[in-house]
Design a protein around this motif. Structure first.
Motif, mmCIF file in Angstrom:
data_model
loop_
_atom_site.group_PDB
_atom_site.id
_atom_site.type_symbol
_atom_site.label_atom_id
_atom_site.label_comp_id
_atom_site.label_asym_id
_atom_site.label_seq_id
_atom_site.Cartn_x
_atom_site.Cartn_y
_atom_site.Cartn_z
ATOM 1 N N SER A 55 0.827 -1.206 0.000
ATOM 2 C CA SER A 55 0.000 0.000 0.000
ATOM 3 C C SER A 55 0.862 1.258 0.000
ATOM 4 O O SER A 55 0.588 2.225 -0.732
ATOM 5 C CB SER A 55 -0.920 -0.010 1.224
ATOM 6 O OG SER A 55 -1.453 1.265 1.479
ATOM 7 N N HIS A 100 -6.279 5.037 5.238
ATOM 8 C CA HIS A 100 -7.189 5.981 4.590
ATOM 9 C C HIS A 100 -6.508 7.326 4.388
ATOM 10 O O HIS A 100 -6.760 8.027 3.396
ATOM 11 C CB HIS A 100 -8.465 6.144 5.417
ATOM 12 C CG HIS A 100 -9.542 6.899 4.714
ATOM 13 N ND1 HIS A 100 -9.690 8.270 4.844
ATOM 14 C CD2 HIS A 100 -10.515 6.487 3.839
ATOM 15 C CE1 HIS A 100 -10.718 8.659 4.102
ATOM 16 N NE2 HIS A 100 -11.225 7.615 3.483
ATOM 17 N N HIS A 103 -4.620 6.937 1.079
ATOM 18 C CA HIS A 103 -5.313 6.694 -0.184
ATOM 19 C C HIS A 103 -6.711 7.280 -0.264
ATOM 20 O O HIS A 103 -7.301 7.251 -1.350
ATOM 21 C CB HIS A 103 -5.418 5.177 -0.428
ATOM 22 C CG HIS A 103 -4.109 4.479 -0.544
ATOM 23 N ND1 HIS A 103 -3.319 4.553 -1.673
ATOM 24 C CD2 HIS A 103 -3.433 3.688 0.330
ATOM 25 C CE1 HIS A 103 -2.231 3.832 -1.502
ATOM 26 N NE2 HIS A 103 -2.266 3.302 -0.293
ATOM 27 N N ASP A 105 -10.528 7.243 -0.350
ATOM 28 C CA ASP A 105 -11.476 6.182 -0.729
ATOM 29 C C ASP A 105 -11.113 5.534 -2.073
ATOM 30 O O ASP A 105 -11.939 4.839 -2.665
ATOM 31 C CB ASP A 105 -12.902 6.742 -0.802
ATOM 32 C CG ASP A 105 -13.398 7.225 0.558
ATOM 33 O OD1 ASP A 105 -13.096 6.561 1.568
ATOM 34 O OD2 ASP A 105 -14.079 8.273 0.604
ATOM 35 N N LYS A 106 -9.915 5.772 -2.540
ATOM 36 C CA LYS A 106 -9.507 5.222 -3.841
ATOM 37 C C LYS A 106 -9.620 3.710 -3.853
ATOM 38 O O LYS A 106 -9.217 3.034 -2.901
ATOM 39 C CB LYS A 106 -8.078 5.639 -4.148
ATOM 40 C CG LYS A 106 -7.607 5.266 -5.553
ATOM 41 C CD LYS A 106 -6.235 5.848 -5.850
ATOM 42 C CE LYS A 106 -5.803 5.584 -7.278
ATOM 43 N NZ LYS A 106 -4.496 6.201 -7.592
ATOM 44 N N LEU A 107 -10.168 3.170 -4.919
ATOM 45 C CA LEU A 107 -10.378 1.735 -5.045
ATOM 46 C C LEU A 107 -9.131 1.036 -5.576
ATOM 47 O O LEU A 107 -8.321 1.620 -6.298
ATOM 48 C CB LEU A 107 -11.552 1.447 -5.988
ATOM 49 C CG LEU A 107 -12.926 1.990 -5.591
ATOM 50 C CD1 LEU A 107 -13.964 1.586 -6.636
ATOM 51 C CD2 LEU A 107 -13.343 1.501 -4.212
ATOM 52 N N ASN A 151 -13.142 -3.942 -6.398
ATOM 53 C CA ASN A 151 -14.167 -2.976 -6.001
ATOM 54 C C ASN A 151 -14.196 -2.785 -4.490
ATOM 55 O O ASN A 151 -15.215 -2.969 -3.816
ATOM 56 C CB ASN A 151 -15.542 -3.437 -6.499
ATOM 57 C CG ASN A 151 -15.621 -3.447 -8.013
ATOM 58 O OD1 ASN A 151 -14.890 -2.723 -8.686
ATOM 59 N ND2 ASN A 151 -16.502 -4.274 -8.549
ATOM 60 N N SER A 153 -11.871 -0.373 -1.347
ATOM 61 C CA SER A 153 -10.857 0.664 -1.198
ATOM 62 C C SER A 153 -9.506 0.034 -0.864
ATOM 63 O O SER A 153 -9.428 -1.038 -0.269
ATOM 64 C CB SER A 153 -11.262 1.659 -0.110
ATOM 65 O OG SER A 153 -11.134 1.095 1.177
ATOM 66 N N GLU A 156 -9.201 -0.429 2.831
ATOM 67 C CA GLU A 156 -9.883 -1.602 3.361
ATOM 68 C C GLU A 156 -9.128 -2.882 3.013
ATOM 69 O O GLU A 156 -9.007 -3.795 3.847
ATOM 70 C CB GLU A 156 -11.303 -1.698 2.820
ATOM 71 C CG GLU A 156 -12.077 -2.902 3.356
ATOM 72 C CD GLU A 156 -13.490 -3.008 2.820
ATOM 73 O OE1 GLU A 156 -14.103 -4.088 2.979
ATOM 74 O OE2 GLU A 156 -13.980 -2.029 2.236
#
Length: 341
Positions: A55, A100, A103, A105-107, A151, A153, A156
């Motif tokens: 990430s 968060h 990034h 809410d970028k998927l 699909n 984030s 997540e």
């Protein structure tokens, strides 16, 4: 389908909590010779702490900053442990908020760099037409290489991959990627093959978090459920408690989640790719828990990373990475990276 003969490069990071410091230190060593390594990698795969590293790399953070994160932010996080065995040892929302901040809410599907985050969904119960129906548990791959698997984030996906039971509970029903497999390399190779790449065009480097061999010295021939669940008092056994706040070793759990103590995935990856695969995973002289904050252990991890044998990996990068650029641009520095700090 992939273009015939087109190289496909994979960089894979395994699980191990604070031991990810060693992984990033190895990466930094490689980048001293190949500063463009990340940009020239087609697929970055991660499990647990390896997903956090993944990430941060796709957010554009430099390796030096990720090392600083492990040596400061992670240690501060692990120093605040809830010792009640009936509650998670740490607050998973802090992990999510950190991700968060990187990034938003970028998927996963919105990333231009191919990624893989592995986790495991524990299932549950849903009501369909008034009837309660079980949802079976299942391994999960969050990736932009399969339609509909991205699909979610990035925050997540990375948080889910690191949600070790006992340590962090679960996140949206997902637990640590170690229950998928602590090493995502073979899954990453499978994704490349699914995308149309031939095995002879695929090259992979796995960066581990330290080999720590386990064994049961006791005679297990007459063990019942209690011994398999809780071990025995034999001081020559090497099956440390796997979960945070676990009072006794659980040999059966260590056997099921053996990724840090055996080389199954590296062996299989080697079968598939031959000399186009290398696993960099120095052996640690003793067990280092995922949440250790002892200065001596932290220094050892960094020393092991700096002294790791990277010759084979450097040869692969020279041969397969250095004249290769993946399709499409690579994400730059996240606009929210500063907020994370």
């Amino acid at each position: 389908m992939a273009e015939p003969g087109k190289k496909f490069t994979i960089l894979s990071f395994v699980g191990g909590g604070i031991r990810g410091l060693m992984s990033v230190t190895v990466l930094k060593k490689l980048q001293t010779h190949f500063p463009d390594l990340i940009r020239r990698t087609d697929l970055i795969a991660g499990c647990s702490t390896g997903s956090i590293i993944t990430s941060e790399l796709v957010a554009g953070l430099p390796t030096t900053e990720i090392i600083d994160f492990f040596k400061n932010g992670e240690i501060e996080f692990y120093d605040n442990m809830d010792t009640d065995p009936d509650t998670p040892a740490y607050d998973i929302q802090k992990v999510y908020k950190s991700q968060h901040a990187l990034h938003g809410d970028k998927l996963v599907s919105a990333l231009t760099r191919k990624v893989l985050f592995v986790t495991f969904n524990v299932g549950g119960i849903e009501t369909i037409d008034g009837v309660q129906t079980p949802i079976p548990w299942k391994p999960v791959m969050y990736t932009n290489m399969i339609p509909d698997h991205g699909n979610v984030s990035i925050a997540e996906a990375a948080t889910s991959s690191g949600a070790m039971p006992g340590q962090l509970g679960s996140y949206n029903g997902n637990v640590d990627g170690a229950f998928f497999n602590h090493d995502p390399t073979v899954a990453a190779i499978a994704l490349a093959v699914r995308a149309g790449h031939k095995l002879e065009d695929i090259t992979a480097i796995t960066i581990g978090t330290g080999m720590m061999h386990d064994w049961i010295a006791s005679d297990t021939g007459q063990w019942g459920a209690n011994q398999w669940m809780n071990g025995d008092a034999n001081p020559f056994n090497s099956t440390p408690p796997f979960l945070m706040n676990q009072s006794k070793p659980g040999p059966i759990l260590d056997m099921c989640l053996n990724g840090t103590s055996t080389e199954l995935m590296p062996t299989l990856a080697g079968f598939l790719l031959g000399d186009r695969y290398v696993n960099i995973n120095p052996r640690l002289p003793f067990f280092i828990p995922e949440n250790t904050t002892y200065p001596q252990a932290i220094q050892l991890l960094q020393d092991k990373g700096e002294k790791a044998d990277t010759a084979h990996a450097e040869a692969l990068i020279d041969a397969y990475w250095w004249n290769h650029l993946p399709d499409g641009p690579f994400e730059g520095e996240s606009q929210n990276a500063a907020a994370r700090r």
